[in-house]
Design a protein around this motif. Structure first.
Motif, PDB file in Angstrom:
ATOM      1  N   ALA A 108       0.819  -1.218   0.000  1.00 24.14           N
ATOM      2  CA  ALA A 108       0.000   0.000   0.000  1.00 24.14           C
ATOM      3  C   ALA A 108       0.846   1.259   0.000  1.00 24.14           C
ATOM      4  O   ALA A 108       0.381   2.327  -0.410  1.00 24.14           O
ATOM      5  CB  ALA A 108      -0.934   0.000   1.211  1.00 24.14           C
ATOM      6  N   TYR A 109       2.094   1.173   0.468  1.00 21.15           N
ATOM      7  CA  TYR A 109       2.979   2.332   0.535  1.00 21.15           C
ATOM      8  C   TYR A 109       3.826   2.491  -0.724  1.00 21.15           C
ATOM      9  O   TYR A 109       4.528   3.493  -0.870  1.00 21.15           O
ATOM     10  CB  TYR A 109       3.930   2.201   1.722  1.00 21.15           C
ATOM     11  N   ASP A 110       3.786   1.519  -1.615  1.00 24.40           N
ATOM     12  CA  ASP A 110       4.651   1.532  -2.792  1.00 24.40           C
ATOM     13  C   ASP A 110       4.218   2.653  -3.745  1.00 24.40           C
ATOM     14  O   ASP A 110       3.123   2.605  -4.305  1.00 24.40           O
ATOM     15  CB  ASP A 110       4.570   0.178  -3.504  1.00 24.40           C
ATOM     16  N   PRO A 111       5.070   3.657  -3.970  1.00 24.03           N
ATOM     17  CA  PRO A 111       4.663   4.774  -4.837  1.00 24.03           C
ATOM     18  C   PRO A 111       4.638   4.428  -6.315  1.00 24.03           C
ATOM     19  O   PRO A 111       4.246   5.266  -7.135  1.00 24.03           O
ATOM     20  CB  PRO A 111       5.732   5.838  -4.537  1.00 24.03           C
ATOM     21  N   TYR A 112       5.041   3.212  -6.672  1.00 30.73           N
ATOM     22  CA  TYR A 112       5.064   2.803  -8.071  1.00 30.73           C
ATOM     23  C   TYR A 112       3.881   1.904  -8.436  1.00 30.73           C
ATOM     24  O   TYR A 112       3.850   1.373  -9.535  1.00 30.73           O
ATOM     25  CB  TYR A 112       6.375   2.084  -8.395  1.00 30.73           C
ATOM     26  N   ARG A 113       2.922   1.727  -7.530  1.00 30.54           N
ATOM     27  CA  ARG A 113       1.772   0.869  -7.788  1.00 30.54           C
ATOM     28  C   ARG A 113       0.546   1.704  -8.154  1.00 30.54           C
ATOM     29  O   ARG A 113       0.305   2.761  -7.587  1.00 30.54           O
ATOM     30  CB  ARG A 113       1.417   0.010  -6.558  1.00 30.54           C
ATOM     31  N   LEU A 114      -0.235   1.185  -9.111  1.00 29.67           N
ATOM     32  CA  LEU A 114      -1.505   1.790  -9.478  1.00 29.67           C
ATOM     33  C   LEU A 114      -2.556   0.688  -9.465  1.00 29.67           C
ATOM     34  O   LEU A 114      -2.457  -0.284 -10.222  1.00 29.67           O
ATOM     35  CB  LEU A 114      -1.423   2.430 -10.870  1.00 29.67           C
ATOM     36  N   VAL A 115      -3.556   0.822  -8.607  1.00 29.24           N
ATOM     37  CA  VAL A 115      -4.612  -0.178  -8.467  1.00 29.24           C
ATOM     38  C   VAL A 115      -5.844   0.286  -9.232  1.00 29.24           C
ATOM     39  O   VAL A 115      -6.317   1.407  -9.051  1.00 29.24           O
ATOM     40  CB  VAL A 115      -4.953  -0.407  -6.978  1.00 29.24           C
ATOM     41  N   LEU A 116      -6.353  -0.595 -10.087  1.00 33.17           N
ATOM     42  CA  LEU A 116      -7.485  -0.279 -10.952  1.00 33.17           C
ATOM     43  C   LEU A 116      -8.581  -1.334 -10.801  1.00 33.17           C
ATOM     44  O   LEU A 116      -8.297  -2.475 -10.420  1.00 33.17           O
ATOM     45  CB  LEU A 116      -7.042  -0.245 -12.419  1.00 33.17           C
ATOM     46  N   PRO A 117      -9.831  -0.989 -11.123  1.00 35.68           N
ATOM     47  CA  PRO A 117     -10.886  -2.003 -11.153  1.00 35.68           C
ATOM     48  C   PRO A 117     -10.562  -3.087 -12.175  1.00 35.68           C
ATOM     49  O   PRO A 117      -9.956  -2.810 -13.219  1.00 35.68           O
ATOM     50  CB  PRO A 117     -12.136  -1.208 -11.550  1.00 35.68           C
ATOM     51  N   ALA A 118     -10.962  -4.314 -11.896  1.00 34.01           N
ATOM     52  CA  ALA A 118     -10.630  -5.444 -12.768  1.00 34.01           C
ATOM     53  C   ALA A 118     -11.147  -5.253 -14.185  1.00 34.01           C
ATOM     54  O   ALA A 118     -10.531  -5.728 -15.147  1.00 34.01           O
ATOM     55  CB  ALA A 118     -11.188  -6.736 -12.165  1.00 34.01           C
ATOM     56  N   GLU A 119     -12.272  -4.537 -14.341  1.00 32.36           N
ATOM     57  CA  GLU A 119     -12.824  -4.370 -15.685  1.00 32.36           C
ATOM     58  C   GLU A 119     -11.952  -3.459 -16.566  1.00 32.36           C
ATOM     59  O   GLU A 119     -12.175  -3.360 -17.775  1.00 32.36           O
ATOM     60  CB  GLU A 119     -14.241  -3.805 -15.621  1.00 32.36           C
ATOM     61  N   ARG A 120     -10.929  -2.835 -15.970  1.00 27.58           N
ATOM     62  CA  ARG A 120     -10.032  -1.976 -16.745  1.00 27.58           C
ATOM     63  C   ARG A 120      -8.708  -2.674 -17.048  1.00 27.58           C
ATOM     64  O   ARG A 120      -7.720  -2.033 -17.376  1.00 27.58           O
ATOM     65  CB  ARG A 120      -9.787  -0.665 -15.996  1.00 27.58           C
ATOM     66  N   GLU A 121      -8.712  -3.982 -16.965  1.00 27.78           N
ATOM     67  CA  GLU A 121      -7.474  -4.732 -17.192  1.00 27.78           C
ATOM     68  C   GLU A 121      -6.940  -4.541 -18.606  1.00 27.78           C
ATOM     69  O   GLU A 121      -5.729  -4.411 -18.816  1.00 27.78           O
ATOM     70  CB  GLU A 121      -7.702  -6.226 -16.920  1.00 27.78           C
ATOM     71  N   THR A 122      -7.839  -4.536 -19.604  1.00 23.46           N
ATOM     72  CA  THR A 122      -7.390  -4.348 -20.985  1.00 23.46           C
ATOM     73  C   THR A 122      -6.726  -2.991 -21.156  1.00 23.46           C
ATOM     74  O   THR A 122      -5.688  -2.870 -21.822  1.00 23.46           O
ATOM     75  CB  THR A 122      -8.576  -4.472 -21.953  1.00 23.46           C
TER      76      THR A 122
END
Length: 327
Positions: A83-97
């Motif tokens: 959760a602290y990683d500044p290089y991560r971007l979490v998106l809804p699964a429907e935006r995988e493409t």
């Protein structure tokens, strides 16, 4: 690129040679990310990008920094929670493409030395003056020197005997930061390491707990690595006058880690740069020709993105032509 990809608490804005990562303010955004605010990441500072299935119907897009490119990540030395990683971007699964599309575009923008450690820091960190309160003292950095002022309520007798400390940047070889929230921080010995000018070094010394250590919960420390003692085994942080000790309520990650990164950046900037004439010329092999099967698969993938409306006719045609030219 000029595009914007918005995820949970984080937004990536793409430019021609870099991307701007912005962190939203709010109770769900970790304090470290709020403290960082935003970060400009040149594509030459990255070694790759990863896309994986996340938790609770999400996908995670993560840019992978090159070793030595970001002093913040070098100082963290793999201790940050996801959760602290500044290089991560979490998106809804429907935006995988869509995430996969941007992952491919980032890969195409990587520098020619993406697989090599960076010779210099490429990502900026908070600038001095900086300070934070640890359990046994207050640490301050004015850009030229680090000062430790001991607290009588927490400092060990060993630190009181030597008194408050001040260390010039040119006296240091690096910095060692240990998170109070990392695995093994509560009563066990985490892996000892030292970030020297942007590189981590493993060791075997134990992280001792003494009278000067926080009571209860995890414990961490910030230790300055000195030239005068670089060949000596490190002592217990609570007794080392070149270290401050902190726990969950003192020297929090969002305060102590940017501080450590700023010190590390200053140490590396003050280190002598090897003469370019003395360095051997790199042996750069010619780039291998692309596999036709790989080109065909990439074109098929672009066709899917085009059909899904994620690429315009012109973008699809231009990209297809680029891939065919690689054959």
């Amino acid at each position: 690129m000029g595009d914007v990809l918005a995820g949970f608490q984080t937004v990536w804005e793409f430019d021609t040679d870099s991307m701007l990562i912005r962190f939203e303010r709010g109770i769900r955004t970790p304090k470290l990310l709020q403290a960082l605010g935003e970060r400009r990441i040149p594509f030459e500072a990255l070694s790759g990008v990863e896309l994986a299935v996340g938790k609770r119907g999400t996908v995670v897009l993560r840019a992978v920094p090159r070793p030595g490119a970001d002093p913040l990540m070098d100082a963290a030395d793999g201790q940050l929670k996801d959760a602290y990683d500044p290089y991560r971007l979490v998106l809804p699964a429907e935006r995988e493409t869509l995430a996969d599309y941007y992952a491919e575009r980032i890969r195409e923008s990587l520098g020619p030395e993406a697989d090599l450690p960076a010779e210099a820091h490429l990502v900026t960190v908070p600038t001095p003056p900086l300070s934070f309160k640890a359990y046994d003292g207050k640490a301050s950095f004015d850009g030229k020197a680090i000062s430790f002022r001991w607290f009588w309520t927490g400092a060990s007798s060993e630190k009181w005997k030597v008194g408050d400390q001040r260390f010039r940047i040119d006296e240091l070889t690096g910095v060692e930061w240990r998170s109070p929230e990392s695995r093994g921080s509560a009563g066990t010995a985490p892996r000892e390491g030292a970030a020297k000018g942007g590189a981590a070094k493993d060791g075997t010394a134990r992280n001792g707990i003494g009278r000067g250590s926080p009571k209860g919960g995890g414990h961490g420390h910030l230790r300055l690595l000195r030239r005068a003692t670089e060949n000596q085994p490190p002592g217990r942080p609570d007794q080392d006058p070149a270290a401050v000790v902190f726990g969950m309520g003192y020297g929090l990650v969002h305060q102590s880690l940017p501080f450590a990164a700023a010190v590390l950046e200053a140490v590396r900037a003050s280190s002598p740069v090897p003469c370019a004439e003395a360095a051997p010329a790199p042996n750069r092999a010619a780039a291998p020709r692309r596999d036709p099967a790989d080109i065909a698969e990439r074109i098929r993938h672009l066709g899917e993105l085009h059909t899904a409306g994620l690429l315009t006719d012109d973008e699809f045609s231009a990209k297809k032509a680029e891939l065919l030219a690689e054959l």
